[in-house]
Design an enzyme around this catalytic site. Structure first.
Site, PDB file in Angstrom:
ATOM      1  CD  GLU A 235      -2.823  -1.066   2.464  1.00  0.00           C
ATOM      2  OE1 GLU A 235      -2.510  -0.136   3.466  1.00  0.00           O
ATOM      3  OE2 GLU A 235      -3.734  -1.707   2.698  1.00  0.00           O
ATOM      4  CE  LYS A 237       5.119   4.965   7.094  1.00  0.00           C
ATOM      5  NZ  LYS A 237       4.847   6.415   7.410  1.00  0.00           N
ATOM      6  CD  GLU A 286      -1.571   8.557   7.907  1.00  0.00           C
ATOM      7  OE1 GLU A 286      -1.839   7.893   8.729  1.00  0.00           O
ATOM      8  OE2 GLU A 286      -0.588   9.364   7.683  1.00  0.00           O
ATOM      9  CG  PHE A 321      -4.498   2.186   5.938  1.00  0.00           C
ATOM     10  CD1 PHE A 321      -4.604   1.676   7.411  1.00  0.00           C
ATOM     11  CD2 PHE A 321      -4.134   3.479   6.232  1.00  0.00           C
ATOM     12  CE1 PHE A 321      -3.924   2.257   8.407  1.00  0.00           C
ATOM     13  CE2 PHE A 321      -3.369   4.293   7.070  1.00  0.00           C
ATOM     14  CZ  PHE A 321      -3.500   3.493   8.470  1.00  0.00           C
ATOM     15  NE  ARG A 386       7.075   1.011  16.329  1.00  0.00           N
ATOM     16  CZ  ARG A 386       6.742   1.963  15.794  1.00  0.00           C
ATOM     17  NH1 ARG A 386       6.823   1.884  14.543  1.00  0.00           N
ATOM     18  NH2 ARG A 386       6.262   3.018  16.407  1.00  0.00           N
ATOM     19  CE  LYS A 392       8.265   2.813  10.186  1.00  0.00           C
ATOM     20  NZ  LYS A 392       7.989   3.976  10.962  1.00  0.00           N
TER      21      LYS A 392
HETATM   22  N1  LIG Z   1      -1.147   2.517   4.083  1.00  0.00           N
HETATM   23  C1  LIG Z   1      -0.763   2.750   5.359  1.00  0.00           C
HETATM   24  N2  LIG Z   1      -0.923   1.768   6.175  1.00  0.00           N
HETATM   25  C2  LIG Z   1      -0.495   1.895   7.658  1.00  0.00           C
HETATM   26  N3  LIG Z   1      -0.185   3.097   7.899  1.00  0.00           N
HETATM   27  C3  LIG Z   1       0.057   4.113   7.118  1.00  0.00           C
HETATM   28  C4  LIG Z   1      -0.074   3.940   5.805  1.00  0.00           C
HETATM   29  N4  LIG Z   1      -0.046   5.085   5.097  1.00  0.00           N
HETATM   30  C5  LIG Z   1       0.366   5.953   6.055  1.00  0.00           C
HETATM   31  N5  LIG Z   1       0.339   5.379   7.163  1.00  0.00           N
HETATM   32  C6  LIG Z   1       0.933   6.010   8.463  1.00  0.00           C
HETATM   33  O1  LIG Z   1       2.302   5.352   8.859  1.00  0.00           O
HETATM   34  C7  LIG Z   1       2.398   5.235  10.233  1.00  0.00           C
HETATM   35  C8  LIG Z   1       3.011   3.660  10.326  1.00  0.00           C
HETATM   36  O2  LIG Z   1       4.120   3.957  10.626  1.00  0.00           O
HETATM   37  P1  LIG Z   1       4.571   3.539  12.130  1.00  0.00           P
HETATM   38  O3  LIG Z   1       3.775   2.784  12.836  1.00  0.00           O
HETATM   39  O4  LIG Z   1       6.262   3.361  12.327  1.00  0.00           O
HETATM   40  O5  LIG Z   1       4.484   4.965  12.962  1.00  0.00           O
HETATM   41  P2  LIG Z   1       5.376   6.032  12.808  1.00  0.00           P
HETATM   42  O6  LIG Z   1       6.433   5.898  13.859  1.00  0.00           O
HETATM   43  O7  LIG Z   1       4.493   7.303  13.270  1.00  0.00           O
HETATM   44  O8  LIG Z   1       5.756   6.038  11.282  1.00  0.00           O
HETATM   45  P3  LIG Z   1       6.366   7.219  10.736  1.00  0.00           P
HETATM   46  O9  LIG Z   1       7.544   7.768  11.649  1.00  0.00           O
HETATM   47  O10 LIG Z   1       7.307   6.270   9.778  1.00  0.00           O
HETATM   48  O11 LIG Z   1       5.693   8.183   9.917  1.00  0.00           O
HETATM   49  C9  LIG Z   1       0.835   5.011  10.450  1.00  0.00           C
HETATM   50  O12 LIG Z   1       0.704   5.440  11.975  1.00  0.00           O
HETATM   51  C10 LIG Z   1       0.191   5.681   9.571  1.00  0.00           C
HETATM   52  O13 LIG Z   1      -0.207   7.106  10.209  1.00  0.00           O
END
Ligand SMILES: Nc1ncnc2c1ncn2[C@@H]1O[C@H](COP(=O)(O)OP(=O)(O)OP(=O)(O)O)[C@@H](O)[C@H]1O
EC number: 6.5.1.1
Length: 521
Positions: A235, A237, A286, A321, A386, A392
């Site tokens: 998907e 991001k 999002e 999503f 997590r 990601k």
């Molecule tokens: N398709 C997607 N699926 C899941 N999460 C997504 C997607 N697109 C964007 N996101 C965002 O990415 C985040 C997932 O990354 P992570 O769980 O590491 O949080 P994070 O540390 O806030 O991420 P980052 O610092 O990389 O933005 C989610 O909290 C969401 O806000």
């Protein structure tokens, strides 16, 4: 002061304080929680910590369990006490004998949280002084740490969860699941210790009550990500803000990544949720500011919609999503592919994050997005975790680091706190400094961080203001290099600020282990 029996029976495992308390039938002395917390801080093994906390939890009376579990995890439950660091700098002389009970402290915190309006500041100070004057020295320092949220026990909430399971003699998995669905240690402790497994089993995803969002781990490229997930979909991001949207009939609630209620700030998302065909559902996604051609604005534009209620012009688009609940049916445990199919049936494609195969990475980057999330087709939704089911992949690497201190600026930046001291999470709950930066800071950010960091100040030394390690900042950099100047032996090259992550607690910042893993081999 409560009378102390002359001949309190003392054994090596039970503290006299709790025996006096139970003899007098007044619940557990607050000193017992302070002592348990101190003991836990000194222990290094997780098992030992769990056992010590379980003993403290088991000693709590019925009416104290919710508060006690919260205090052991370092939080005065979910109350905003309105007490800052400054009002705790000078404490009244401590009491010589412990007399405060857990229930009394809880009542005092409740009263503090309810004070508001004119004159409340004076009343708050008086109430706080009265409480602290009844506390012994060790209770005073525990109370202080609780109030300002500075217990420094690392990820204790999870450990307290395990201790609840042990004290209540119920399976750990049941407690973890209840915590994931309710996110409130107190409520879970009450259920587990009061009724037991049956009460925990009754915890469900409730429409209208947010759950901790599932998080993603990281991989350097698609192949590495697919290796972690097995069969997966890819998907886009999107660099927006996480939203969890609950709808029941006409009622809509929107919650942020930190589970704050942001419904009033996002009327267009409320309208979108109402336009969908279902009657009761929970969506994960999002909210993002998109240009007419579909490319995203910089994150700051989306972020500004969460910072204030007024003065915004840009409209946010919800991009969902995941679907966690639909019309009475919980989907959390269903495989990812099934949830994705249910999502497509409920939500039109313009409000869905694009999903497909490996070709999605190039498409996402071409459209100006930050990368992709690779999602296991068979995996359930793991709230608050997590795990390896979501991975990601972002070509530009950034780290989320914690501000440990900051230097007063000079020249054009005089009067502003400018050069940030950055740290990664260490193995022992502390932080390891990795370098400094003042690059990437706009005037607006300088002004904001000056105010914010002054509110977190602990002490000063020369031109450096040291702060409580709470503020997370996203840092871009050109590499990690060996450096004898810093305690971790490494430093970041050309570190620069991308943005503040005030949606992310310091306990979720990147670790020194992650940083060491980025060194060139
Ligand atoms: N398709 C997607 N699926 C899941 N999460 C997504 C997607 N697109 C964007 N996101 C965002 O990415 C985040 C997932 O990354 P992570 O769980 O590491 O949080 P994070 O540390 O806030 O991420 P980052 O610092 O990389 O933005 C989610 O909290 C969401 O806000």
């Amino acid at each position: 002061m409560r009378p102390i029996p002359d001949e309190a029976p003392v054994t090596s495992t039970v503290r006299p304080s709790s025996i006096w308390a139970s003899l007098l039938n007044v619940g557990v002395l607050f000193a017992e929680l302070a002592a348990a917390t101190e003991d836990v801080r000194a222990l290094s093994g997780r098992k030992d910590k769990v056992a010590r906390l379980a003993a403290a939890l088991a000693s709590l009376d019925e009416g104290e369990r919710a508060a006690g579990a919260g205090y052991l995890a370092g939080a005065p439950r979910q109350r905003v006490l309105g007490v800052g660091w400054a009002s705790l700098k000078e404490l009244p002389p401590p009491a010589s004998v412990a007399s405060l009970s857990v229930a009394e402290v809880d009542t005092a915190f409740d009263a503090l949280a309810e004070l508001s309006g004119p004159g409340s500041q004076g009343a708050r100070r008086a109430a706080l002084t009265a409480l602290l004057a009844r506390a012994t020295e060790s209770e005073q320092s525990y109370l202080r740490a609780l109030i300002i949220g500075d217990l420094r026990q690392g990820a204790l909430a999870a450990v307290v969860g395990d201790a609840i399971a042990r004290a209540a003699e119920v399976p750990v998995a049941l407690v973890r699941r209840a915590l994931m669905l309710r996110g409130d240690l107190g409520a879970v402790a009450e259920a587990a210790l009061g009724v037991g497994a049956e009460a925990l089993q009754a915890f469900r995803l409730e429409v209208g009550r947010p759950i901790a969002p599932m998080l993603a781990s990281t991989a350097p490229d698609l192949d590495a990500a697919l290796e972690k997930t097995g069969a997966a979909a890819v998907e886009w991001k999107l660099d927006g803000a996480r939203i969890q949207v609950h709808r029941s009939g006409d009622d809509v609630g929107i919650f942020s990544r930190t589970l704050d209620d942001v419904t009033a700030r996002l009327p267009e998302v409320v309208a979108a949720a109402r336009a969908l065909p279902g009657d009761a559902f929970v969506l994960d996604g999002e909210a993002i500011a998109l240009r007419d051609d579909g490319t995203p604005y910089p994150f700051q534009v989306t972020g500004s919609r969460f910072a204030s209620r007024s003065g915004h012009t840009v409209v946010l688009t919800p991009m969902f999503f995941d679907l966690l609940h639909l019309d009475g049916v919980d989907l959390l445990d269903r495989p990812g592919s099934e949830r994705a199919a249910a999502l497509s049936a409920l939500v039109p494609s313009e409000w869905r994050v694009p999903r497909g195969g490996p070709e999605m990475l190039e498409a996402a980057l071409a459209q100006g997005h930050e990368g992709v999330v690779v999602k296991g087709l068979d995996a359930p939704y793991e709230a608050g975790r997590r795990g390896a089911a979501w991975v990601k992949v972002k070509p530009i690497h950034t780290l989320d680091l914690v501000v440990l201190g900051v230097e007063w600026g000079s020249g054009r930046r005089r009067g502003w706190l400018s050069n940030l001291h950055l740290g990664a999470r260490g193995p022992d709950g502390g932080f390891v400094m990795l370098g400094k930066t003042f690059k990437g800071l706009t005037d607006a950010l300088l002004e904001w961080q000056t105010q914010k960091l002054l509110s977190l100040e602990t002490h000063r030394s020369g031109h450096v203001v040291f702060v409580r390690p709470e503020l997370v900042v996203e840092i871009a950099f050109d590499g990690v290099q060996t450096s004898p100047r810093y305690p971790g032996g490494v430093a970041l090259r050309f570190a620069r600020v991308v943005r503040y992550r005030d949606d992310k607690p310091a306990a979720e910042a990147d670790t020194i282990e992650t940083v060491l893993g980025l060194r060139p081999r």
